[in-house]
Design a protein around this motif. Structure first.
Motif, PDB file in Angstrom:
ATOM      1  N   ALA A 154      -5.357   3.664   3.909  1.00 54.03           N
ATOM      2  CA  ALA A 154      -5.391   2.706   2.745  1.00 54.03           C
ATOM      3  C   ALA A 154      -5.697   1.348   3.006  1.00 54.03           C
ATOM      4  O   ALA A 154      -5.822   0.790   4.261  1.00 54.03           O
ATOM      5  CB  ALA A 154      -3.864   2.500   2.226  1.00 54.03           C
ATOM      6  N   SER A 207       0.175   5.082  -0.891  1.00 54.22           N
ATOM      7  CA  SER A 207      -0.357   5.913   0.351  1.00 54.22           C
ATOM      8  C   SER A 207       0.495   6.483   1.123  1.00 54.22           C
ATOM      9  O   SER A 207       0.086   7.468   2.111  1.00 54.22           O
ATOM     10  CB  SER A 207      -1.114   4.843   1.219  1.00 54.22           C
ATOM     11  N   HIS A 255       0.747  -1.250   0.077  1.00 55.32           N
ATOM     12  CA  HIS A 255       0.008  -0.241  -0.074  1.00 55.32           C
ATOM     13  C   HIS A 255       0.879   1.319   0.069  1.00 55.32           C
ATOM     14  O   HIS A 255       0.550   2.426  -0.453  1.00 55.32           O
ATOM     15  CB  HIS A 255      -0.997  -0.002   1.258  1.00 55.32           C
ATOM     16  N   SER A 299      -3.234   9.259   2.896  1.00 53.09           N
ATOM     17  CA  SER A 299      -4.506   8.863   3.394  1.00 53.09           C
ATOM     18  C   SER A 299      -4.417   7.391   3.743  1.00 53.09           C
ATOM     19  O   SER A 299      -3.703   6.773   3.561  1.00 53.09           O
ATOM     20  CB  SER A 299      -5.398   9.211   2.123  1.00 53.09           C
ATOM     21  N   LEU A 355      -7.446   3.762  -1.598  1.00 57.84           N
ATOM     22  CA  LEU A 355      -7.408   4.900  -0.781  1.00 57.84           C
ATOM     23  C   LEU A 355      -8.731   5.644  -0.601  1.00 57.84           C
ATOM     24  O   LEU A 355      -9.559   5.463  -1.249  1.00 57.84           O
ATOM     25  CB  LEU A 355      -6.360   5.811  -1.421  1.00 57.84           C
TER      26      LEU A 355
END
Ligand code: ADP
Length: 381
Positions: free
Chosen positions: A308, A281, A277, A306, A359
Motif C-alpha cells: 500500500a 491494506s 493505510h 497487499s 493498493l
C-alpha cells in the motif's frame, strides 16, 4: 464485550477521532467526542459532541464524569483531569502517566535512555541563553536539532541549527537539543498492546517527507528494508510499548541512519497518520486494533492484503478559505484507490484535508497509481 461496554469517550475530534468512530460504529459502539472546534471532522458522526477544550482541566473532568471508558486521539490533553477520572474509577487508555511521558519530548528522550532504546544523543535545556553558553564554551557542537519539549506539532517546534549566526533564532523555551542524524530513511512501526499484555506489530512503513512543509508526503508499506531490519524495527517498537506498559495503539517513529543504525525518534500513543493505510491494506485496521486493545479484546491480525501507498491530501500552497476539491472523478476511476475526506471547513496551505490509500498487487504498481493520485488530487480555496 457487553452492551455496557459499548460506549467510549474520545478527547479530540480530528480525522483520527473520525476514523476511530468509523471502526467503532461497526460494533455499534456509541462514541462521545470533546473538541474545541464545533465543525471538527468527528463532530458529525459522534453519538454526542461536546464543544470545549481538551486541554482544560474542568472541561475534561466534566466530559469524563459518568463515562466508563475514555481514550484520546491527541496527546496534548489535560492529563491532570485524566488522572482524576482514573482515580474516580474510569478506565483510561492510554493511561495518563504514559501521556505525561509522551507529551514532553524531554521526558520521552529520558525514557528511551533509561530503557536502553536506541535514540539520537541529546541534552535538555531551559532557555536560549543556556544553549548559547554551551555553544560558546565548546560543550555543545553545531549542527544540532532543537525541539520544544511541549506544544510542538507536525514539524512546528522543530528546527535545525547549523551556524552560530543562527543561534538568535533558537526557541527560548525548555527544549531538547539533539545531534543532527544523517537520515537514510524515516520509518514508523505501529504496535498494539491490550489489557492482558498481548502485543502485535504492523509491518514497518517508510515515510517520505515534503521538505518545505515538513509533513509526510506519502508513505509506503511495507518499507523497503531487508528482512533483518524489518525484524529489528518490529522488535524495537514492541520493546517500547512493553517498556511503557501501555494499552492501546502506539506509533514508534524511527530513523535509519546512514551507518545503518536504527534510532527511535518519537512516539504517538494513538492511531497515527502512518497507519491510515491499514484500513484497506490490513486484515485489522489500526483503529479497530486500538478498540480491541483498550477493551481487552483479542488483538487482530496485522497481516497485509497487499502492498500500500498512502498519500496525504494537503491544502495547496496559498490556499485559504472554503475548500475546493479537484481530480476526485479521475482518481475514483483507478481501481484500488480509496479516498478519504475529513470534512474540514477551511483549507490552509499544507493542512491535512484527507488522504488516499492506494493498493497494488506489487508496491511498484501501487506507487505508479499513487503518483497519478498525487498529481491529480488537489485542494484549493
Ligand atoms: P514532530 O513532532 O514535529 O513530528 P519530529 O521529532 O518528528 O517532530 O521532527 C520532525 C522532522 O524533523 C523529522 O521527521 C525529521 O525529518 C527531522 N528531524 C527530527 N529530529 C532529527 C534529528 N535528530 N536529525 C535529523 N533530522 C531530524
Amino acid at each position: 464485550m457487553q452492551p455496557r461496554d459499548l460506549e467510549l469517550g474520545i478527547l479530540g475530534g480530528g480525522q483520527l477521532g473520525k476514523m476511530l468512530i468509523q471502526a467503532a460504529s461497526r460494533w455499534h459502539m456509541r462514541c462521545h467526542v470533546l473538541d474545541p472546534a464545533a465543525d471538527c471532522p468527528a463532530a458529525d458522526i459522534a453519538s454526542t459532541f461536546t464543544h470545549g477544550t481538551f486541554r482544560d482541566y474542568e472541561t475534561v473532568l466534566r466530559f469524563g464524569e459518568g463515562k466508563r471508558q475514555i481514550t484520546i486521539e491527541i496527546e496534548d490533553v489535560s492529563t491532570e483531569a485524566l488522572h482524576e477520572l482514573q482515580a474516580q474509577g474510569a478506565i483510561v487508555h492510554p493511561a495518563p502517566d504514559v501521556l505525561d511521558i509522551i507529551k514532553d519530548k524531554g521526558a520521552q528522550k529520558q525514557f528511551f535512555k533509561e530503557h536502553n532504546l536506541p535514540t539520537a544523543t541529546f541534552r535538555l535545556f531551559d532557555s536560549r541563553s543556556e544553549i548559547e553558553g554551551a555553544v560558546r564554551s565548546g560543550k555543545l557542537k553545531l549542527p544540532f536539532v532543537q525541539k520544544l519539549r511541549t506544544g510542538g506539532y507536525d514539524g512546528r517546534g522543530v528546527q535545525i541549527v547549523r551556524k552560530t549566526a543562527n543561534l538568535g533564532a533558537l526557541f527560548d523555551e525548555p527544549s531538547v537539543i539533539e545531534e543532527l542524524v544523517p537520515i537514510q530513511k524515516e520509518l514508523s512501526v505501529i504496535v498494539a498492546r491490550n489489557t492482558h499484555g498481548e502485543v502485535a506489530a504492523y509491518p514497518a512503513v517508510e515515510m517520505v517527507f515534503n521538505p518545505r512543509a515538513n509533513l509526510v508526503e506519502y508513505l509506503v508499506c511495507p518499507a523497503s528494508l531487508d528482512e533483518a531490519m524489518h525484524r529489528l524495527a518490529e522488535v524495537t517498537a514492541l520493546k517500547t510499548i512493553k517498556a511503557l506498559n501501555m494499552v492501546g495503539v502506539l506509533a514508534v517513529e524511527m530513523f535509519l541512519d546512514d551507518a545503518g543504525d536504527l534510532l527511535v525518534n518519537e512516539l504517538a500513543p494513538r492511531p497515527h497518520n502512518s497507519g491510515h493505510h491499514t484500513i484497506e491494506s490490513c486484515i485489522t485496521s489500526q483503529y479497530e486494533q486500538h478498540l480491541r486493545a483498550i477493551f481487552g479484546l483479542p488483538l487482530g491480525s496485522t497481516a497485509m492484503h497487499s502492498p500500500a501507498v498512502m498519500v496525504n491530501l494537503l491544502g495547496a500552497e496559498g490556499a485559504s478559505g472554503s475548500p475546493v476539491y479537484h481530480g476526485w472523478n479521475e482518481c475514483l476511476r483507478k481501481p484500488g484507490v480509496y479516498l478519504h475526506l475529513y470534512g474540514k471547513q477551511e483549507v490552509r496551505p499544507f493542512r491535512k484535508m484527507g488522504h488516499a490509500t492506494i493498493l497494488g498487487s506489487t508496491l511498484d504498481e501501487a506507487l505508479e497509481k499513487a503518483k497519478f493520485v498525487q498529481y491529480t488530487l488537489k485542494v484549493t480555496a
